[in-house]
Design an enzyme around this catalytic site. Structure first.
Site, mmCIF file in Angstrom:
data_model
loop_
_atom_site.group_PDB
_atom_site.id
_atom_site.type_symbol
_atom_site.label_atom_id
_atom_site.label_comp_id
_atom_site.label_asym_id
_atom_site.label_seq_id
_atom_site.Cartn_x
_atom_site.Cartn_y
_atom_site.Cartn_z
ATOM 1 N N ASP A 33 18.020 -27.671 20.943
ATOM 2 C CA ASP A 33 17.138 -28.000 22.072
ATOM 3 C C ASP A 33 16.654 -29.442 21.898
ATOM 4 O OD1 ASP A 33 15.349 -26.597 24.363
ATOM 5 O OD2 ASP A 33 14.172 -28.124 23.301
ATOM 6 N N ASN B 296 12.433 -36.801 31.130
ATOM 7 C CA ASN B 296 12.828 -36.697 32.537
ATOM 8 C C ASN B 296 11.731 -37.253 33.444
ATOM 9 O OD1 ASN B 296 15.361 -35.871 33.114
ATOM 10 N ND2 ASN B 296 14.943 -33.700 32.956
ATOM 11 N N ASP C 161 20.129 -36.879 32.539
ATOM 12 C CA ASP C 161 21.539 -36.469 32.573
ATOM 13 C C ASP C 161 22.363 -37.281 31.585
ATOM 14 O OD1 ASP C 161 20.893 -34.675 34.505
ATOM 15 O OD2 ASP C 161 21.706 -35.842 36.190
ATOM 16 N N GLU D 33 18.261 -28.170 28.722
ATOM 17 C CA GLU D 33 18.515 -29.084 27.617
ATOM 18 C C GLU D 33 18.949 -28.358 26.352
ATOM 19 O OE1 GLU D 33 14.031 -28.207 27.592
ATOM 20 O OE2 GLU D 33 15.663 -28.405 29.022
#
Length: 629
Positions: free
Chosen positions: A494, A502, A511, A538
């Site tokens: 993770d 983000n 991304d 993620e």
């Protein structure tokens, strides 16, 4: 004198060094031509009990490998494990096709390696289902991606119960398609001739009620099946889902063709009336051939093929000798019969000597029996026609008062035969057109299915496998680990503070980070069984089969370090990324739940985040199991 001796010694040493320099053991083959025969460059190693794996074979010293004699790989009937090796390089980035032009090898394991490890591995053979082959073809084809000036080593492991041959070529794709068109034409002509002979003589059987024609039709049909089985065509088109029958059919058809040949000889030459001494021998051989044919459905292939070889050594020469005897007695139809069997015997002997390693394997020797069979069935058909003509002449002599009726009947027969031949030609044309349509459709369907399967299994953003592909693969690896009682490890990854990243830099930056992290994970696990997938958001997950806790710990810490060292450049900013890893290593049991195994890895991931992120944690609650950077 001493100076002369010194000069001779230096010359011999230089010659030795030159030979060593051009030896297959010391040089990579530069692919320049559209087709290259690789047999002269192969080296081999015999693994008597099959205990060595690819890693051990890769570490073998150059002196452990041997060069085949006469630059041809043909070891006859040998059931030992053979390893073959060749090194290739290309002057450009290009995809080639590696062809093993022999369809009767039981087990083939092929590995493509470069200096970094294994690039590709394939496991196939005629004991595998046809749809398990890398490419849909009667022979064994393997795609080979070559990069400019990169040396790739190809290792091939072969175990077979039949003849061990390895006619191997590397092709330019376009040139291979042209070659296949020519081979398809040859095979189509062969099958067409056999079908025409069957239909023609079957019609004659129904017209004349002579059992010789029916036995001949059976002989031609079984011979055609035997020849197409040797070429791998029956496995491709008739029974692609039955590897067992594909293995047994060759031995069955081989002996069945001999059985039909024996009974055709008895019927055609009328041995029961004309040769009272040979008739019991042929009848006994016929019963024996039928018994072996039936037994070949149940006994192992190598037993059946050896029985077929033994019977094949006895029957054709015996039939040939009785044909010569009848020819010398004035039987005109026996001359076609004798010549036909002589051509088949020559073709069969060439094939047997080729399979046994006595003759060099090439297109002519491999297809000698098929060519001999074509001439044989044509000449036997002429022999039947000649026999029919002789019988008719005898009837004409005995029944001169029915001459007019006989002439009318002959004209009617000729007209009927002409109509039948015309109908056969039209039927053959329709069959050929339909075959081409079916091949084109099947090829398009296969390409579409492959594309859909790849698209449905990959994550669209990162390029690694998606959640659905993980679920399927995890269920398979779980069952395999339960069955083999081996270790299975899961690593759940993770990305730390991904939501904050983000929110601060935008989803495009997120991304880009996901892509880079996926690339690092995918490059960090490159064993053949390792599996990397995007689990969601993620999170990524890795399956590591047959790995112990120590090895898994090493791999997890290495991945942690690789991710931490990753610097993602986005809009002139460097984004530093860390990740938390949860690890679970188990030896699954039938009573265990695979979903609980995933939950344990997820719980370990939770521990890693709780302990401060950027670390590896195992599924135990013990704090000592948390590994800092």
């Amino acid at each position: 004198m001493k100076r002369l001796y010194l000069n001779i010694t230096l010359i011999l040493v230089n010659l030795y060094l030159l030979l060593v320099a051009v030896s297959p053991l010391n040089a990579a083959i530069l692919i320049k031509d559209s087709k290259t025969d690789l047999q002269p460059f192969l080296v081999y190693y015999i693994d008597d009990i099959g205990s060595r794996d690819i890693e051990e074979i890769h570490r073998l010293d150059t002196t452990d490998w041997q060069v085949p004699e006469n630059q041809q790989v043909n070891f006859g009937f040998d059931e030992r494990f053979y390893w073959f090796k060749i090194e290739l390089s290309s002057y450009q980035n290009k995809q080639y096709i590696l062809q093993i032009a022999y369809s009767l090898l039981d087990n083939i394991d092929l590995y493509v390696m470069n200096k970094n490890g294994i690039l590709q591995s394939y496991h196939t053979g005629d004991l595998y289902l046809f749809n398990q082959r890398p490419l849909n073809h009667r022979n064994f084809l393997f795609p080979l991606d070559m990069k400019k000036n990169e040396v790739q080593s190809v290792f091939i492991r072969i175990k077979t119960s039949g003849a061990l041959q390895l006619p191997i070529f590397i092709w330019d794709k376009n040139e291979f398609l042209l070659h296949e068109n020519k081979m398809s034409l040859f095979q189509g002509v062969f099958v067409g001739i056999m079908l025409v002979m069957c239909l023609y003589n079957l019609f004659l059987f129904f017209s004349l009620k002579d059992k010789s024609y029916l036995i001949y039709v059976g002989f031609v049909l079984v011979t055609a099946l035997f020849q197409t089985s040797l070429q791998g065509l029956t496995y491709q088109y008739l029974w692609p889902n039955s590897s067992w029958w594909n293995g047994q059919s060759i031995a069955v058809f081989a002996v069945a063709s001999l059985a039909f040949a024996i009974y055709f000889t008895i019927s055609f030459l009328k041995l029961e009336k004309g040769s009272t001494r040979l008739f019991p021998l042929f009848r006994l051989l016929g019963i024996l051939a039928v018994a072996i044919t039936i037994s070949n459905f149940f006994i192992p292939f190598h037993w059946g093929i050896n029985l077929a070889r033994s019977l094949g050594v006895i029957v054709p020469p015996l039939i040939f000798s009785i044909g010569v005897k009848c020819w010398l007695k004035g039987n005109l139809s026996a001359r076609y019969f004798t010549i036909a069997w002589f051509l088949l015997i020559v073709g069969t002997l060439i094939m047997v000597f080729t399979k046994s390693g006595i003759l060099v394997s090439n297109w002519l020797t491999e297809n000698a029996m098929a060519i001999g069979s074509v001439f044989e069935v044509i000449l036997l058909s002429l022999a039947l026609a000649q026999n029919f003509t002789e019988e008719r002449k005898k009837r004409l002599v005995a029944q001169e008062n029915l001459l007019t009726s006989e002439r009318d009947l002959r004209m009617a027969n000729e007209k009927t035969l002409f109509i039948q031949l015309e109908a056969n030609e039209k039927l053959e044309l329709k069959v050929h057109e339909r075959t081409i349509e079916l091949e084109t459709t099947m090829k398009q369907l296969s390409e579409a299915n492959t594309m859909l399967r790849n698209l449905s299994a990959r994550d669209g953003l990162t390029g690694v496998y998606n959640r659905r592909a993980f679920d399927e693969r995890f269920e398979l690896e779980w069952k395999r680990a339960v069955r083999s009682k081996s270790k299975l490890a899961l690593i759940m990854v993770d990305i730390d503070h991904f939501k904050t990243l983000n929110d601060r830099y935008g989803h495009q930056a997120g991304d880009e980070c996901l892509k880079k992290v996926a690339e690092v994970i995918d490059h960090s696990f490159n064993r053949p069984g390792d599996f990397v997938a995007r689990y969601g958001g993620e999170e990524f997950i890795i399956i590591l089969p047959e790995v112990h806790k120590e090895g898994c710990t090493f791999c997890a810490n290495r991945l942690l370090k690789n991710i931490e060292s990753l610097a993602v450049k986005y809009n002139d900013e460097i984004l530093n990324i860390t990740a938390s890893l949860g690890v679970s290593v188990e030896s699954p049991d039938y009573n265990d739940s695979p979903h609980f195994f995933i939950e344990k890895a997820d719980r370990a991931l939770y521990h890693a985040k709780k302990q401060g992120r950027n670390r590896v944690a195992f599924d135990s609650d013990d704090v000592e199991n948390i590994s800092n950077k």
